[in-house]
Write an enzyme that holds these catalytic residues in place. Structure first.
Site, mmCIF file in Angstrom:
data_model
loop_
_atom_site.group_PDB
_atom_site.id
_atom_site.type_symbol
_atom_site.label_atom_id
_atom_site.label_comp_id
_atom_site.label_asym_id
_atom_site.label_seq_id
_atom_site.Cartn_x
_atom_site.Cartn_y
_atom_site.Cartn_z
ATOM 1 N N CYS A 9 -29.776 50.544 30.353
ATOM 2 C CA CYS A 9 -29.247 51.425 31.209
ATOM 3 C C CYS A 9 -28.938 50.293 32.441
ATOM 4 O O CYS A 9 -29.601 49.155 32.603
ATOM 5 C CB CYS A 9 -29.853 52.198 31.175
ATOM 6 N N ASP A 24 -38.360 60.245 30.127
ATOM 7 C CA ASP A 24 -38.527 59.899 31.217
ATOM 8 C C ASP A 24 -39.785 60.318 32.047
ATOM 9 O O ASP A 24 -40.854 60.906 32.100
ATOM 10 C CB ASP A 24 -37.881 59.611 32.325
#
Ligand SMILES: O=C(O)c1ccccc1N[C@@H]1O[C@H](COP(=O)(O)O)[C@@H](O)[C@H]1O
Length: 233
Positions: A6, A147
């Site tokens: 990412c 996360d």
């Protein structure tokens, strides 16, 4: 094991990483992030990758199925739909406070653009109670991404969450581990929690939005070797 890299902002790095056999590249569509990239700049990268697909897919079969994921934070339907169309994305990661109803309605909106669009809901997990939320989303998304929680930053924090609370985490859909992963700790993470996918950003960077391609390669090799070991190969 699904691997997503990412925070891509540069064409040459996207091309190099796409050839490493990863499953997805992520683009941060959040203006406040140091990794922000505009829809126009994403489009330059996605169109170049599409153009290269027929040549490269022979050596790297995963390249043909590469997911191009836009990461959004509490964005509106119209902003997400416009970005998907303009940037040529085939998957969306919602990293804010979006509800299960929002996810469901967004999928209906997006299916008019691409019926196969993938939806990923990120949860920033502080504790066991935060983890329970995952069950609310498992029927309306393709994958849940976990996360780390940070009171000041929405993502790309480089912080790990408490992996111990994930040992028995089994939602009714795929789930990916994110948050502070790096070549140094990914083998330990896989051994402990065995997610369906892994997502990394700051742990393979020289600076925000500038990927260290050598580190990305190490990360991918480590993920693959853990998977082969698990299969007894
Ligand atoms: O990376 C960012 O700047 C970001 C900004 C806003 C929302 C999400 C963001 N990144 C996501 O954060 C996780 C973990 O990143 P890291 O490996 O800990 O650096 C990842 O899912 C990114 O998509």
């Amino acid at each position: 094991m699904y691997i997503k890299i990412c925070g891509i902002t540069k064409l040459d790095q996207a091309q190099a990483i796409a050839q490493m056999g990863v499953n997805a590249l992520g683009f941060i569509c959040v203006r406040a992030s140091p990794r922000y990239i505009s829809a126009t700049a994403i489009a330059q990268i996605t169109s170049s990758l599409l153009a290269a697909q027929s040549e490269i897919a022979e050596d790297s079969p995963k390249f043909a199925e590469l997911d191009l994921i836009g990461v959004f934070l509490n964005a509106s339907f119209s902003e997400i739909c416009e970005t998907v169309t303009q940037a040529g994305l085939n998957a969306i990661q919602l990293h804010g406070d979006e509800s299960p109803e929002f996810c469901d309605q967004l999928r209906s909106h997006l299916s008019a653009i691409n019926p196969k669009i993938k939806l990923i809901k990120a949860l920033r997990v502080r504790d066991q109670a935060g983890l329970e939320q995952a069950h609310l989303f498992s029927n309306v998304v393709d994958a849940i991404l976990l996360d780390a929680y940070d009171p000041h930053m929405a993502g790309g924090t480089g912080k790990t969450l408490d992996w111990q609370i994930l040992r028995d985490f089994r939602p009714n859909c795929d789930w990916w581990l994110a948050g502070g992963l790096s070549p140094e700790n990914v083998a330990e993470a896989i051994a402990l929690v065995n997610p369906n996918g892994l997502d990394v950003s700051s742990g393979v960077e020289r600076a925000a939005g500038d990927k260290d391609v050598t580190k990305v390669e190490q990360f991918v090799q480590l993920c693959n070797s853990c998977r082969y070991r698990a299969l007894g190969l």
